[in-house]
Design a protein around this motif. Structure first.
Motif, PDB file in Angstrom:
ATOM      1  N   VAL A   1       0.874  -1.176   0.000  1.00 15.78           N
ATOM      2  CA  VAL A   1       0.000   0.000   0.000  1.00 15.78           C
ATOM      3  C   VAL A   1       0.908   1.221   0.000  1.00 15.78           C
ATOM      4  O   VAL A   1       1.833   1.319   0.806  1.00 15.78           O
ATOM      5  N   GLU A   2       0.613   2.171  -0.918  1.00 18.95           N
ATOM      6  CA  GLU A   2       1.441   3.362  -1.042  1.00 18.95           C
ATOM      7  C   GLU A   2       0.580   4.616  -1.112  1.00 18.95           C
ATOM      8  O   GLU A   2      -0.444   4.631  -1.783  1.00 18.95           O
ATOM      9  N   THR A   3       1.042   5.648  -0.404  1.00 16.73           N
ATOM     10  CA  THR A   3       0.492   6.984  -0.569  1.00 16.73           C
ATOM     11  C   THR A   3       1.593   7.827  -1.204  1.00 16.73           C
ATOM     12  O   THR A   3       2.666   7.312  -1.509  1.00 16.73           O
ATOM     13  N   GLU A   4       1.354   9.116  -1.363  1.00 12.81           N
ATOM     14  CA  GLU A   4       2.398   9.985  -1.912  1.00 12.81           C
ATOM     15  C   GLU A   4       3.610  10.073  -0.989  1.00 12.81           C
ATOM     16  O   GLU A   4       4.720  10.328  -1.434  1.00 12.81           O
ATOM     17  N   ARG A   5       3.395   9.859   0.311  1.00  8.93           N
ATOM     18  CA  ARG A   5       4.468  10.063   1.285  1.00  8.93           C
ATOM     19  C   ARG A   5       5.016   8.807   1.942  1.00  8.93           C
ATOM     20  O   ARG A   5       6.067   8.853   2.584  1.00  8.93           O
ATOM     21  N   ALA A   6       4.320   7.686   1.841  1.00  3.68           N
ATOM     22  CA  ALA A   6       4.751   6.506   2.605  1.00  3.68           C
ATOM     23  C   ALA A   6       4.320   5.217   1.929  1.00  3.68           C
ATOM     24  O   ALA A   6       3.434   5.212   1.067  1.00  3.68           O
ATOM     25  N   SER A   7       4.949   4.120   2.362  1.00  2.74           N
ATOM     26  CA  SER A   7       4.632   2.781   1.856  1.00  2.74           C
ATOM     27  C   SER A   7       4.538   1.803   3.022  1.00  2.74           C
ATOM     28  O   SER A   7       5.175   1.985   4.055  1.00  2.74           O
ATOM     29  N   LEU A   8       3.764   0.763   2.799  1.00  5.85           N
ATOM     30  CA  LEU A   8       3.559  -0.300   3.774  1.00  5.85           C
ATOM     31  C   LEU A   8       3.475  -1.604   3.000  1.00  5.85           C
ATOM     32  O   LEU A   8       2.867  -1.655   1.932  1.00  5.85           O
ATOM     33  N   ALA A   9       4.084  -2.661   3.529  1.00  3.44           N
ATOM     34  CA  ALA A   9       3.971  -3.983   2.911  1.00  3.44           C
ATOM     35  C   ALA A   9       3.723  -5.029   3.987  1.00  3.44           C
ATOM     36  O   ALA A   9       4.312  -4.971   5.067  1.00  3.44           O
ATOM     37  N   GLU A  10       2.839  -5.978   3.671  1.00  4.07           N
ATOM     38  CA  GLU A  10       2.579  -7.148   4.503  1.00  4.07           C
ATOM     39  C   GLU A  10       2.922  -8.354   3.660  1.00  4.07           C
ATOM     40  O   GLU A  10       2.545  -8.424   2.488  1.00  4.07           O
ATOM     41  N   VAL A  11       3.630  -9.328   4.249  1.00  7.16           N
ATOM     42  CA  VAL A  11       4.036 -10.498   3.469  1.00  7.16           C
ATOM     43  C   VAL A  11       4.077 -11.742   4.343  1.00  7.16           C
ATOM     44  O   VAL A  11       4.501 -11.694   5.497  1.00  7.16           O
ATOM     45  N   ILE A  12       3.582 -12.833   3.789  1.00  8.31           N
ATOM     46  CA  ILE A  12       3.856 -14.170   4.320  1.00  8.31           C
ATOM     47  C   ILE A  12       4.660 -14.854   3.240  1.00  8.31           C
ATOM     48  O   ILE A  12       4.242 -14.909   2.081  1.00  8.31           O
ATOM     49  N   SER A  13       5.825 -15.361   3.610  1.00  9.99           N
ATOM     50  CA  SER A  13       6.703 -15.962   2.619  1.00  9.99           C
ATOM     51  C   SER A  13       7.432 -17.155   3.210  1.00  9.99           C
ATOM     52  O   SER A  13       7.828 -17.141   4.369  1.00  9.99           O
ATOM     53  N   GLY A  14       7.630 -18.171   2.384  1.00 10.90           N
ATOM     54  CA  GLY A  14       8.421 -19.330   2.781  1.00 10.90           C
ATOM     55  C   GLY A  14       9.892 -19.098   2.564  1.00 10.90           C
ATOM     56  O   GLY A  14      10.724 -19.827   3.082  1.00 10.90           O
ATOM     57  N   GLY A  15      10.231 -18.083   1.796  1.00 10.89           N
ATOM     58  CA  GLY A  15      11.633 -17.782   1.523  1.00 10.89           C
ATOM     59  C   GLY A  15      12.090 -16.585   2.320  1.00 10.89           C
ATOM     60  O   GLY A  15      12.403 -15.540   1.761  1.00 10.89           O
TER      61      GLY A  15
END
Length: 185
Positions: free
Chosen positions: A55-69
């Motif tokens: 998720v990104e706005t003009e000023r910031a970013s956020l990421a959520e992840v589930i990963s096996g690697g």
């Protein structure tokens, strides 16, 4: 071309929250969808038996992840990493832009009342669903599946649920995430 099933051990999974965008080149993306609102843009990806939400706005970013690697996940920008999957909740303000909260539920050896290979069908409250069934070995009765249900994506934020089945464990991981986009004027 036939896809080859690759087993994924739930013990190798990691759940991470980042104050940055995670790049496509880190993952093999099987299904994807993007939504754009006036205040933000959100990318939803099904990767392996897992998912990424950027998720990104003009000023910031956020990421959520589930990963096996987890060795492929970058350490920079990481706010929270859960290596041993467990039932938990996490919430935080991120970059004064996002009020982020997630509930993580792990169900080991789900019973008949908790379907391993198919979550509840979407209803009228689901905005959209991304769904991917992964190849299985011939000796496996169940099919691994990942589902992302986006329940809300309006100007104020996003609400989503994910469902991941791991048939070799057997186990199911369910997340419920709320991201409020606040921003500053």
């Amino acid at each position: 071309m036939q896809r080859i099933y690759v087993g994924q051990d739930i013990a190798n999974l990691s759940f991470g929250v980042y104050e940055r965008r995670l790049e496509r080149s880190l993952f093999r993306i099987f299904e994807q969808r993007t939504i754009e609102r006036a205040a933000y843009r959100a990318d939803f990806w099904i990767i392996g038996s897992s998912h990424v939400v950027n998720v990104e706005t003009e000023r910031a970013s956020l990421a959520e992840v589930i990963s096996g690697g987890s060795n492929a996940l970058p350490p920079d920008g990481r706010l929270k990493l859960i290596r041993a999957f467990e039932n938990c909740c996490y919430s935080s303000w991120i970059a004064d832009e996002f009020n982020y909260s997630v509930e993580l539920q792990l169900v080991n050896s789900p019973g008949e009342d908790f379907l391993l290979d198919e979550p509840t069908p979407p209803d009228s409250s689901t905005l959209f669903r991304l769904r991917h069934r992964f190849p299985t070995r011939e000796d496996m009765a169940e099919t691994p599946i990942t589902v992302i249900d986006v329940l809300k994506a309006d100007e104020t934020g996003i609400e989503l649920k994910t469902f991941h089945s791991y048939v070799e464990a057997p186990a199911v991981v369910v997340t419920r995430t709320t991201i409020e986009v606040a921003g500053k004027d």
